[in-house]
Design an enzyme around this catalytic site. Structure first.
Site, short mmCIF file in Angstrom:
data_model
loop_
_atom_site.label_atom_id
_atom_site.label_comp_id
_atom_site.label_asym_id
_atom_site.label_seq_id
_atom_site.Cartn_x
_atom_site.Cartn_y
_atom_site.Cartn_z
N ASN A 8 11.77 -15.13 3.73
CA ASN A 8 12.29 -13.76 3.77
C ASN A 8 11.94 -13.20 5.14
O ASN A 8 10.82 -12.77 5.38
CB ASN A 8 11.64 -12.95 2.64
CG ASN A 8 12.13 -11.52 2.58
OD1 ASN A 8 12.87 -11.08 3.47
ND2 ASN A 8 11.73 -10.80 1.56
N ARG A 65 16.37 -15.36 2.04
CA ARG A 65 16.82 -14.08 1.50
C ARG A 65 17.66 -13.38 2.56
O ARG A 65 17.23 -13.19 3.70
CB ARG A 65 15.62 -13.19 1.17
CG ARG A 65 16.07 -11.84 0.67
CD ARG A 65 14.94 -10.86 0.66
NE ARG A 65 15.39 -9.60 0.11
CZ ARG A 65 14.98 -8.42 0.54
NH1 ARG A 65 14.12 -8.33 1.53
NH2 ARG A 65 15.43 -7.32 -0.01
N HIS A 154 18.74 -5.33 -4.23
CA HIS A 154 17.71 -5.79 -5.17
C HIS A 154 18.31 -6.71 -6.25
O HIS A 154 17.75 -6.84 -7.34
CB HIS A 154 17.02 -4.61 -5.90
CG HIS A 154 16.19 -3.73 -5.04
ND1 HIS A 154 16.11 -2.37 -5.23
CD2 HIS A 154 15.38 -3.99 -3.99
CE1 HIS A 154 15.30 -1.84 -4.34
NE2 HIS A 154 14.85 -2.80 -3.56
N LEU A 183 11.36 -0.39 -9.20
CA LEU A 183 10.73 0.75 -8.51
C LEU A 183 9.64 0.25 -7.57
O LEU A 183 8.49 0.07 -7.97
CB LEU A 183 10.13 1.71 -9.55
CG LEU A 183 11.03 2.09 -10.74
CD1 LEU A 183 10.28 3.03 -11.69
CD2 LEU A 183 12.33 2.73 -10.27
N ARG A 215 13.23 7.10 1.19
CA ARG A 215 14.67 7.41 1.14
C ARG A 215 14.95 8.48 0.10
O ARG A 215 14.35 8.48 -0.98
CB ARG A 215 15.49 6.17 0.80
CG ARG A 215 15.40 5.07 1.83
CD ARG A 215 16.43 3.97 1.54
NE ARG A 215 16.06 2.74 2.22
CZ ARG A 215 15.71 1.61 1.59
NH1 ARG A 215 15.71 1.54 0.27
NH2 ARG A 215 15.38 0.55 2.29
N ASN A 308 3.09 -1.05 -12.29
CA ASN A 308 1.71 -0.54 -12.27
C ASN A 308 1.51 0.89 -12.73
O ASN A 308 0.40 1.25 -13.11
CB ASN A 308 1.14 -0.66 -10.86
CG ASN A 308 1.00 -2.10 -10.42
OD1 ASN A 308 0.23 -2.85 -11.02
ND2 ASN A 308 1.76 -2.49 -9.42
N GLU A 355 11.01 -12.36 -7.03
CA GLU A 355 12.22 -12.55 -6.23
C GLU A 355 12.23 -13.92 -5.53
O GLU A 355 13.27 -14.56 -5.45
CB GLU A 355 12.35 -11.41 -5.21
CG GLU A 355 12.74 -10.10 -5.90
CD GLU A 355 12.61 -8.87 -5.01
OE1 GLU A 355 11.48 -8.41 -4.82
OE2 GLU A 355 13.64 -8.40 -4.51
P1 ADP Z 1 8.42 -3.27 -1.71
O1 ADP Z 1 9.41 -2.34 -2.30
O2 ADP Z 1 8.02 -2.92 -0.32
O3 ADP Z 1 8.73 -4.74 -1.92
P2 ADP Z 1 6.54 -3.19 -3.93
O4 ADP Z 1 7.54 -3.56 -4.95
O5 ADP Z 1 5.32 -4.02 -3.84
O6 ADP Z 1 7.07 -3.04 -2.47
O7 ADP Z 1 6.11 -1.68 -4.21
C1 ADP Z 1 5.23 -1.04 -3.35
C2 ADP Z 1 4.89 0.32 -3.90
O8 ADP Z 1 4.36 0.21 -5.22
C3 ADP Z 1 3.80 1.03 -3.12
O9 ADP Z 1 4.34 1.75 -2.06
C4 ADP Z 1 3.19 1.94 -4.14
O10 ADP Z 1 3.85 3.19 -4.07
C5 ADP Z 1 3.53 1.32 -5.47
N1 ADP Z 1 2.34 0.90 -6.23
C6 ADP Z 1 1.63 -0.24 -6.12
N2 ADP Z 1 0.59 -0.24 -6.98
C7 ADP Z 1 0.64 0.92 -7.66
C8 ADP Z 1 -0.15 1.54 -8.68
N3 ADP Z 1 -1.21 0.92 -9.20
N4 ADP Z 1 0.23 2.75 -9.14
C9 ADP Z 1 1.31 3.37 -8.64
N5 ADP Z 1 2.07 2.87 -7.67
C10 ADP Z 1 1.76 1.66 -7.18
#
Ligand code: ADP
Length: 371
Positions: A8, A65, A154, A183, A215, A308, A355
């Site tokens: 990626n 990717r 996505h 998300l 965004r 999470n 992914e």
């Molecule tokens: P990307 O979209 O960059 O691939 P991820 O899917 O790993 O990233 O998501 C990243 C986001 O997940 C972080 O910016 C954070 O906002 C959120 N995140 C990660 N862990 C937690 C948590 N324990 N509680 C709330 N939000 C979380």
């Protein structure tokens, strides 16, 4: 076991994962490519170092990717010179994303000339959305001339988690309807009927739909005209504002949901309002996809926030009990795979996205290789 390397490549980074079948043999991230003090001077050097380090014996394929596949690439595609040229032609649609992937593809083809390579597109899973979900009510001459349409992104994640949801429920994919909520920093929703995508919240670019880290998601497009005419901002400044200084960052100053939640707990009113806007938008999309699908078997949360944040999941689905949607507090707090109450008409699930694994699978399938 078939060995597949998944790459990626971003504009200044390379994320990699080497699979033996479904097992991860090696993984990592090379960062700040081309920057001072970074891991490598360019993608070629970064990939050369990587390949010297990894045990690539018996490597059967490389899966890349690629964010934007445009109208042409509706499935994972074996890379040829002609495919590289076609991905290059799509740069105007994804100026921030496709160039990195292309640089990575070119370098990898030189370094591993005998290994077949496959491009796996973020847009491909959305190719089944019917025209009424793709086109906007805009002058059709403009639409046709300039190729105005929804693509969605996505896709590998929505494909993987919707299939995994069916597996979790023990029902055939072809008979399972799922609303998937990816998300992460970027965020999108999809309505999947029997394994085929029917709607998604991102559009021609990843800017529309849900509220994201930086965004804005959906806005009244007249905001753009207003900011240009009345506030005197240039189109580039407006784009920058909506894509990099919008979303949770714009509302609170913090793009990371963990920080927003900490501030929320501390009673910060900006964080409270931002959280309400974020979760209300989710509920609006869930409602509209319930209406589109008619029957929904599961709502599935994935990616950083979805996997999470119990708080986001509970708030997003609050008040939907009359529609058969419940969140069991204890299960939600534990991040269980299924967080709805037993016997609820709609299962609510938390499925970690994979992914890279999906890209490896797609690459194998495109080359008719065994798992
Ligand atoms: P990307 O979209 O960059 O691939 P991820 O899917 O790993 O990233 O998501 C990243 C986001 O997940 C972080 O910016 C954070 O906002 C959120 N995140 C990660 N862990 C937690 C948590 N324990 N509680 C709330 N939000 C979380």
């Amino acid at each position: 076991m078939t060995r597949v390397l998944v790459l990626n490549c971003g504009s200044s980074s390379v994320r990699y994962r080497l699979f033996d079948g479904t097992e991860v043999h090696a993984k990592g991230l090379i960062q700040q490519i081309g920057e001072e003090g970074g891991d490598a001077a360019d993608h070629r050097e970064a990939l050369q170092n990587l390949m010297d380090r990894l045990d690539l014996s018996g490597l059967a394929a490389v899966g890349h990717r690629v964010v934007h596949g445009g109208e042409r690439f509706t499935e994972a595609t074996v890379i040829t010179d002609e495919v590289v040229a076609a991905i290059e032609e799509l740069i105007p649609l994804a100026p921030l994303h496709n160039p990195g992937a292309l640089t990575g593809i070119r370098a990898t083809r030189k370094l591993l000339p005998d290994v077949p390579q496959v491009a796996v597109f973020d847009t491909a899973f959305h190719a089944t959305i019917p025209p009424e979900g793709v086109l906007w009510a805009v002058d059709r001459e403009l639409t046709q001339r300039w190729g105005l349409r929804r693509y969605g992104f996505h896709g590998t994640s929505h494909a993987y988690v919707s299939r995994e949801t069916a597996r979790l429920l023990g029902t055939p994919v072809a008979e399972t309807n799922v609303i998937t909520l990816h998300l992460g920093n970027g965020a999108s929703a999809a309505a999947v009927r029997g394994g085929r995508c029917e709607a998604t919240s991102m559009g021609m670019t990843p800017l529309s739909g849900l509220v994201m880290g930086t965004r804005s998601g959906d806005i009244d497009p007249s905001l753009v005209f207003h900011l240009h005419r009345v506030a005197g901002l240039s189109v580039d400044e407006i784009e920058e504002s909506l894509t990099r200084r919008g979303g949770m960052a714009g509302l609170t100053g913090a793009n990371d949901m963990r920080e927003v939640e900490q501030r929320l707990t501390a009673g910060d009113p900006d964080a409270e309002l931002a959280f309400a806007i974020y979760t209300r938008r989710l509920r609006e999309y869930v409602g509209s996809y319930l209406a589109l699908l008619g029957r929904v078997d599961a709502i599935t949360f994935t990616a950083g926030v979805g996997e999470n944040s119990a708080h986001v999941r509970a708030a997003a689905l609050a008040g939907l009990e009359p529609l058969g949607i419940t969140v069991d507090e204890a299960r939600n707090q534990r991040n269980d795979l299924i967080i709805s109450a037993d016997g609820a008409p709609v299962a609510v699930c938390v499925v970690p996205t994979e992914e890279e694994l999906e890209i490896a699978d797609e690459a194998r399938k495109a080359l008719s290789l065994p798992a």
